[in-house]
Design an enzyme around this catalytic site. Structure first.
Site, short mmCIF file in Angstrom:
data_model
loop_
_atom_site.label_atom_id
_atom_site.label_comp_id
_atom_site.label_asym_id
_atom_site.label_seq_id
_atom_site.Cartn_x
_atom_site.Cartn_y
_atom_site.Cartn_z
N HIS A 86 60.41 -13.76 31.63
CA HIS A 86 59.43 -15.18 32.30
C HIS A 86 60.25 -16.34 31.93
CE1 HIS A 86 56.45 -16.90 34.56
NE2 HIS A 86 56.64 -17.67 33.57
N HIS A 107 57.91 -21.66 39.94
CA HIS A 107 57.87 -20.48 40.09
C HIS A 107 58.51 -20.27 41.24
CE1 HIS A 107 54.83 -18.90 36.73
NE2 HIS A 107 56.01 -19.50 35.89
N HIS A 143 60.14 -26.49 29.44
CA HIS A 143 60.39 -27.03 30.80
C HIS A 143 60.40 -28.66 30.22
CE1 HIS A 143 58.83 -24.03 33.07
NE2 HIS A 143 57.83 -24.46 33.10
N ASP A 188 61.47 -18.93 35.03
CA ASP A 188 61.69 -20.35 34.46
C ASP A 188 61.97 -21.16 34.66
OD1 ASP A 188 58.03 -20.36 34.72
OD2 ASP A 188 58.47 -20.73 32.48
#
Length: 303
Positions: free
Chosen positions: A261, A80, A288, A265
């Site tokens: 969101h 973030h 991720h 990321d």
């Protein structure tokens, strides 16, 4: 592409809060840095030399967040703050932090961006260094169908599609390019979790710092009154209800906040390629792990 000068922060910015996964409180100070520095994290609790460069080769974990490590020093959940710095055009900064995890704040990049906007940035006497991709690179997960593809382009852009097979979320898309106002359209979008995942995450030593103020909770399956009461007790909040598939702890900021969101990321994770990516990125069900596989592949290709 237009020549843009590198930028750093106009002044120091301090944040304090708990980490999402460790629950540990940390004090984090963003500091200006000379041109060519990039983004460095310094674990001040471990000493002045405990520095970890925000680069893909230092990624050590991608379990629900991105962690970088070098020697004894690790910094978790950096995505973030990395997204905020990138979205606000900050090329160079030193981030002093006195614990292992970046504060989660409200689960978005909003407070970081507001502080950077209020303090301002300073132009530096060097041109921004872009990461150019010599050829298309794609990373794919055959099990999940996820992929992230990066293609050479003189107009950078990111297209994200998320699909969790969820009747609540549906399929959501989000886009960023140079015309997007990152601060108002992407930064406020908060992290999210499915209600049925929460017990598993707790059992696996994750989301120790999770609460009703820093995540969107999606109730995909029917929820009993008993389960809601247990959840209210767990988070020490008044009785919760399910409204239109979401816990009523907060209001959505955008109908597609979860898709946005994931874009937030991805912007943060892509910065670990070593700078501003001068390319077109297409991502389907990014996360991720696959994001980090792509940034590592980019670093290897351009080295």
């Amino acid at each position: 592409m237009t020549s843009i000068k590198q930028q750093t922060l106009a002044g120091e910015l301090e944040f304090k809060g708990k980490g999402l996964h460790t629950g540990r409180t940390s004090r984090m100070v963003l500091k200006p840095a000379p041109a060519g520095t990039g983004i460095l994290f310094r674990r001040v609790d471990l000493g002045p030399d405990a520095i970890v460069e925000a680069l893909a080769e230092n990624i050590s974990s991608t379990a629900r967040s991105t962690t970088i490590s070098k020697g004894e020093a690790s910094v978790a959940t950096i995505e973030h703050i990395m997204s905020a710095l990138t979205g606000m055009g900050v090329d160079n900064a030193i981030i002093d932090i006195d614990n292992v995890e970046v504060p989660i704040l409200d689960g978005s990049a909003r407070f970081y961006v507001e502080a950077i906007a209020a303090s301002g940035t300073v132009e530096q006497d060097a041109l921004r260094e872009y990461v150019d991709i010599p050829e298309e690179i794609e990373v794919r997960d055959e099990k999940t169908g996820s992929f992230v593809r990066v293609t050479p382009s003189d107009k950078p852009g990111i297209d994200v599609t998320i699909d969790f097979g969820s009747k609540v979320l549906g399929v959501q898309t989000a886009r960023w390019d140079e015309s997007t106002d990152y601060a108002s359209e992407i930064a406020p979008c908060r992290t999210f979790v499915f209600l049925h995942e929460i017990a598993y995450l707790f059992q696996n030593n994750l989301v120790k710092g999770g609460d009703m103020d820093n995540a969107i909770v999606i109730a995909e399956n029917p929820v009993t009154e008993g389960q809601l009461s247990e959840l209210s007790a767990l988070f020490n909040v008044p009785k919760l209800e399910v409204k239109e598939g979401y816990l009523n702890n907060l209001q959505l900021r955008f109908p597609d906040e979860c898709g946005r969101h994931k874009l937030l990321d991805l912007v943060g994770d892509l910065r670990l390629a070593g700078g501003y990516l001068n390319a077109k990125v297409t991502a389907f069900k990014p996360g991720h792990t696959i994001n980090s596989q792509l940034t590592k592949a980019i670093r290897e290709r351009i080295r």
